[in-house]
Design an enzyme around this catalytic site. Sequence first.
Site, short mmCIF file in Angstrom:
data_model
loop_
_atom_site.label_atom_id
_atom_site.label_comp_id
_atom_site.label_asym_id
_atom_site.label_seq_id
_atom_site.Cartn_x
_atom_site.Cartn_y
_atom_site.Cartn_z
N ARG A 57 30.79 51.75 37.72
CA ARG A 57 31.49 52.84 37.04
C ARG A 57 32.11 52.41 35.72
NH1 ARG A 57 31.38 53.93 42.11
NH2 ARG A 57 31.89 51.76 42.27
N THR A 58 32.86 51.32 35.75
CA THR A 58 33.64 50.97 34.56
C THR A 58 32.72 50.67 33.38
OG1 THR A 58 35.35 50.10 36.00
CG2 THR A 58 35.48 49.48 33.69
N LYS A 86 26.86 27.49 30.68
CA LYS A 86 26.66 26.16 30.08
C LYS A 86 28.00 25.47 29.84
CE LYS A 86 22.73 27.83 27.36
NZ LYS A 86 22.37 28.15 25.98
N ARG A 107 35.65 42.27 31.53
CA ARG A 107 36.02 42.14 32.95
C ARG A 107 35.79 40.69 33.34
NH1 ARG A 107 34.39 45.96 37.93
NH2 ARG A 107 35.99 47.17 36.88
N HIS A 135 44.09 46.77 35.72
CA HIS A 135 42.89 47.55 35.39
C HIS A 135 43.36 48.83 34.71
CE1 HIS A 135 38.95 49.15 35.42
NE2 HIS A 135 38.60 48.97 36.68
C1 NCD Z 1 37.80 48.77 41.10
C2 NCD Z 1 37.90 47.38 40.49
O1 NCD Z 1 36.92 46.85 39.99
O2 NCD Z 1 39.02 46.89 40.51
N1 NCD Z 1 36.59 49.40 40.78
C3 NCD Z 1 36.51 50.15 39.64
O3 NCD Z 1 36.64 49.66 38.55
N2 NCD Z 1 36.36 51.48 39.79
C4 NCD Z 1 38.13 48.85 42.53
C5 NCD Z 1 37.45 47.93 43.49
O4 NCD Z 1 36.57 47.15 43.14
O5 NCD Z 1 37.80 48.03 44.68
#
Ligand code: NCD
Length: 311
Positions: A57-58, A86, A107, A135
């Site tokens: 999703r993100t 590396k 991320r 997040h």
């Molecule tokens: C979340 C995350 O990555 O923290 N997912 C997301 O970005 N929608 C929640 C999760 O992984 O449980």
Amino acid sequence: MSFQGRHVCHIADMTVADVDRVLDAAERLLPAARGERTLEAAKGKILATLFFEPSTRTRLSFESAMHRLGGNVISVAEPGSTSATKGETLADTIRMVSSYGDVVVLRHPREGAARLASRYSRVPVINAGDGAGQHPTQTLTDLFTIRKAKGEIRPNTVTIAGDLKYGRTVHSLAQALAMYGAEMVFVAPESLQVPADMRQHLDAMGARYRLASTLEEVVGETDVLYMTRIQKERFPDLDEYRKVAGVFRVTPSLLAEGKKGIVVLHPLPRVGEIDPAVDDTPAAKYFEQAAYGVPVRMALLAEILGLKGVA
Ligand code: NCD
């Protein structure tokens, strides 16, 4: 105040006024997010996404958002394909990547990675999840969904359930809800409750919250039920994970005991916390929530990039 050129590593990098402005813009961007209106505001701009942890999703909603704004995207979705394997440091990677794009979305499995990256980046860094840390853009999406479902954020009692220790979406959301003055109930097994340092921080903010251990005891006073996945990948010991896996499950019969108008949110992915039978009930807002990731991220990118005439 303009948000142009700023990093978003932590939800506290934004004020309530900043968040409101982004959510208002997201509202106006809904048709463009659905592709009903075409924008060219970000023409010539490049978003670089750098994901060292899995995401559906993100990453896709960030990429969709940039495309919908008329901009371009370059992307690393396979951490194994970068020079990190590396032995390249994050600092060096960011120095490079930030010269290839106008904004970087990162991320990373380490808490604090985005903040570190922001020190080496020539362009704004947006934290798309740093380990068990924060997040913030998920939180913007969560707040937008609450506003859509309930009209306002503050008057609600928001119950946050599941993995409150390792869940980064929880850490950002709780802080944001405290900023708005909403009431919170934290439901978790004792070992996964909100960490002590975070509780201290919430106390210092004057946040209104209490702790509970079952959904049944709080569902009758809950306006928004925010479920989360137990973060298996963050457990140092899988036996510890097994002890708490599957403790909470939202079912239609639980919701039948709930407060009138209760809605269920989840950042997703879900792994059993919500019975699929809930999906067809009016309470289920989690797929809508995932869809709102696009207009919300469009609004944030437009602010950060200083795009004109977008919303
Ligand atoms: C979340 C995350 O990555 O923290 N997912 C997301 O970005 N929608 C929640 C999760 O992984 O449980």
